[in-house]
Design an enzyme around this catalytic site. Structure first.
Site, PDB file in Angstrom:
ATOM      1  N   ILE A 127     -14.193 -69.376  67.430  1.00  0.00           N
ATOM      2  CA  ILE A 127     -13.752 -68.803  68.705  1.00  0.00           C
ATOM      3  C   ILE A 127     -14.046 -69.761  69.847  1.00  0.00           C
ATOM      4  O   ILE A 127     -13.441 -69.672  70.903  1.00  0.00           O
ATOM      5  CB  ILE A 127     -14.408 -67.427  68.995  1.00  0.00           C
ATOM      6  CG1 ILE A 127     -15.926 -67.547  69.149  1.00  0.00           C
ATOM      7  CG2 ILE A 127     -14.024 -66.404  67.949  1.00  0.00           C
ATOM      8  CD1 ILE A 127     -16.558 -66.330  69.825  1.00  0.00           C
ATOM      9  N   ASP A 128     -14.985 -70.708  69.654  1.00  0.00           N
ATOM     10  CA  ASP A 128     -15.413 -71.587  70.754  1.00  0.00           C
ATOM     11  C   ASP A 128     -14.369 -72.656  71.109  1.00  0.00           C
ATOM     12  O   ASP A 128     -14.435 -73.241  72.186  1.00  0.00           O
ATOM     13  CB  ASP A 128     -16.729 -72.298  70.385  1.00  0.00           C
ATOM     14  CG  ASP A 128     -17.840 -71.325  70.067  1.00  0.00           C
ATOM     15  OD1 ASP A 128     -17.783 -70.185  70.551  1.00  0.00           O
ATOM     16  OD2 ASP A 128     -18.768 -71.699  69.319  1.00  0.00           O
ATOM     17  N   MET A 170     -18.921 -65.767  75.121  1.00  0.00           N
ATOM     18  CA  MET A 170     -19.487 -66.763  74.202  1.00  0.00           C
ATOM     19  C   MET A 170     -18.870 -68.139  74.444  1.00  0.00           C
ATOM     20  O   MET A 170     -18.017 -68.293  75.313  1.00  0.00           O
ATOM     21  CB  MET A 170     -19.270 -66.326  72.761  1.00  0.00           C
ATOM     22  CG  MET A 170     -20.238 -65.272  72.283  1.00  0.00           C
ATOM     23  SD  MET A 170     -19.952 -64.878  70.537  1.00  0.00           S
ATOM     24  CE  MET A 170     -21.457 -63.987  70.155  1.00  0.00           C
ATOM     25  N   GLY A 171     -19.277 -69.103  73.660  1.00  0.00           N
ATOM     26  CA  GLY A 171     -18.707 -70.442  73.785  1.00  0.00           C
ATOM     27  C   GLY A 171     -19.643 -71.536  73.326  1.00  0.00           C
ATOM     28  O   GLY A 171     -19.258 -72.684  73.208  1.00  0.00           O
TER      29      GLY A 171
HETATM   30  O1  F6P Z   1     -19.841 -70.387  67.285  1.00  0.00           O
HETATM   31  C1  F6P Z   1     -19.416 -69.089  67.519  1.00  0.00           C
HETATM   32  C2  F6P Z   1     -20.451 -68.289  68.246  1.00  0.00           C
HETATM   33  O2  F6P Z   1     -19.956 -66.969  68.384  1.00  0.00           O
HETATM   34  C3  F6P Z   1     -20.881 -68.859  69.581  1.00  0.00           C
HETATM   35  O3  F6P Z   1     -19.953 -68.644  70.609  1.00  0.00           O
HETATM   36  C4  F6P Z   1     -22.170 -68.144  69.813  1.00  0.00           C
HETATM   37  O4  F6P Z   1     -23.004 -68.870  70.708  1.00  0.00           O
HETATM   38  C5  F6P Z   1     -22.752 -68.093  68.415  1.00  0.00           C
HETATM   39  O5  F6P Z   1     -21.659 -68.211  67.512  1.00  0.00           O
HETATM   40  C6  F6P Z   1     -23.467 -66.795  68.095  1.00  0.00           C
HETATM   41  O6  F6P Z   1     -24.027 -66.909  66.833  1.00  0.00           O
HETATM   42  P1  F6P Z   1     -24.607 -65.675  65.982  1.00  0.00           P
HETATM   43  O7  F6P Z   1     -23.453 -64.923  65.422  1.00  0.00           O
HETATM   44  O8  F6P Z   1     -25.428 -66.309  64.933  1.00  0.00           O
HETATM   45  O9  F6P Z   1     -25.387 -64.805  66.925  1.00  0.00           O
END
Ligand code: F6P
Length: 332
Positions: A127-128, A170-171
């Site tokens: 998604i990033d 997010m990002g």
């Molecule tokens: O890389 C995708 C992402 O959703 C990022 O945007 C976010 O910082 C991270 O993963 C969150 O990770 P987790 O699902 O381990 O909390």
């Protein structure tokens, strides 16, 4: 051919659409057979698999998540990882491995091709949208759609109560979701990790929006940071809550924060993500049949092309100053 497939890293909407396209094209056009490794590279190391045939992918086009499961396991983190990957491929007599992943998952694939000569092809998903060499990754459009719908909804309640509404998106290390959703949703300002923000300036934007009789929406990436001073997140969920609290303290306007979190990653993919994922899947099968090991399928404009995996993972794709400046026109 006998082809292995895995989905690694954080999940995103569109992974199942890609798996479906891979299987449909491989089986229907080439008579390929597929082995799905469960939970990313973890399933390769532990040799946990499921057969992937047309009945297994039927009905999965609109389904979020991944039917194979995912993990952030790095197969090369410990000793002997490469040997275990080779053993798994040999045990299933696989001619190729299609790896759907973000930067970390694809980095392992690139290394296994370059250092061990393994037959891997990559598909970029996250998604990033932070993978180099491709205009877009699978999952990004859905995340932007969810964030934009949220901003649309927050406008009305912000205006009813004359409040500041902060939206944390997010990002990770890149602000792509924030700048796309911020521009599409008419945000008052957008704060991204690539550009440490000036809190005084943010408060000026907020005041100016109230003077124009609109209630401000502030979009902030989860890893954005202020240029001066520390962010004290004690007792808070993240930078969005901190920012709302600081804006309220400095301007005297009531502020509320919405943290979108994993809502951006869950649920059904948008039509655009299904389109992209399906085309990436079809072209990944072509790359396998061409023996183009070390290639990653990528979107350039509306064309699907191939780029070297090792170049795609050589860094993170971030928002440049010119792109951010397009958003800045609408700040305040
Ligand atoms: O890389 C995708 C992402 O959703 C990022 O945007 C976010 O910082 C991270 O993963 C969150 O990770 P987790 O699902 O381990 O909390």
């Amino acid at each position: 051919m006998r082809i292995g497939v895995l989905t690694g890293g954080s999940d995103c909407p569109g992974l199942n659409a890609a798996l479906r396209a891979i299987v449909r094209k491989g089986v229907q056009e080439h008579g390929d057979t597929f082995t799905g490794f469960l939970d990313g590279w973890a399933g390769v190391l532990d040799d946990r698999t499921v057969p992937l045939d047309i009945p297994a992918v039927r009905g999965t086009l609109p389904r979020g998540g991944t039917i194979l499961g995912s993990s952030r396991t790095d197969p090369l983190a410990g000793t002997g990882g490469a040997g275990r990957v080779k053993a798994a491929l040999a045990a299933h007599e696989l001619d190729a491995l299609i790896v759907l992943g973000g930067v970390n998952t694809l980095t392992a694939a690139a290394r296994l091709v370059d250092e061990e000569g393994l037959p891997c092809v990559g598909v970029p998903k996250t998604i990033d949208n932070d993978i180099q060499g491709t205009d877009y990754t699978i999952g990004f459009d859905t995340a932007v759609t969810v964030a934009t719908e949220t901003i649309d909804r927050l406008h009305t309640t912000a205006e009813s109560h004359k409040r500041v509404l902060v939206v944390e998106v997010m990002g990770r290390c890149s602000g792509w979701i924030a700048i796309h959703a911020g521009l599409a949703g008419g945000a008052n300002c957008v704060l991204i990790p690539e550009r440490p923000f000036d809190l005084d300036r943010v408060c000026e934007y907020v005041e100016s929006r109230f003077r124009a009789s609109y209630a401000p929406i502030v979009v902030v990436s989860d890893s954005a940071v202020p240029a001066k001073g520390e962010v004290d997140l004690k007792g808070l969920s993240g930078v969005g809550e901190w920012l709302g609290r600081e804006i309220e303290r400095r301007t005297g306007h009531e502020a509320r924060t919405t943290v979108l979190g994993h809502i951006q990653r869950g649920g059904t993919p948008t039509p655009n993500d299904r389109w992209l994922a399906t085309r990436f899947g079809l072209h990944a099968v072509d790359a396998v049949h061409d023996g183009d090991w070390g290639a990653m399928v990528a979107l350039h404009g509306t064309d699907i092309v191939r780029v070297p995996l090792r170049e795609a993972v050589s860094g993170t794709r971030t928002v440049d100053a010119a792109r951010y400046a397009e958003n800045e026109i609408f700040f305040g």
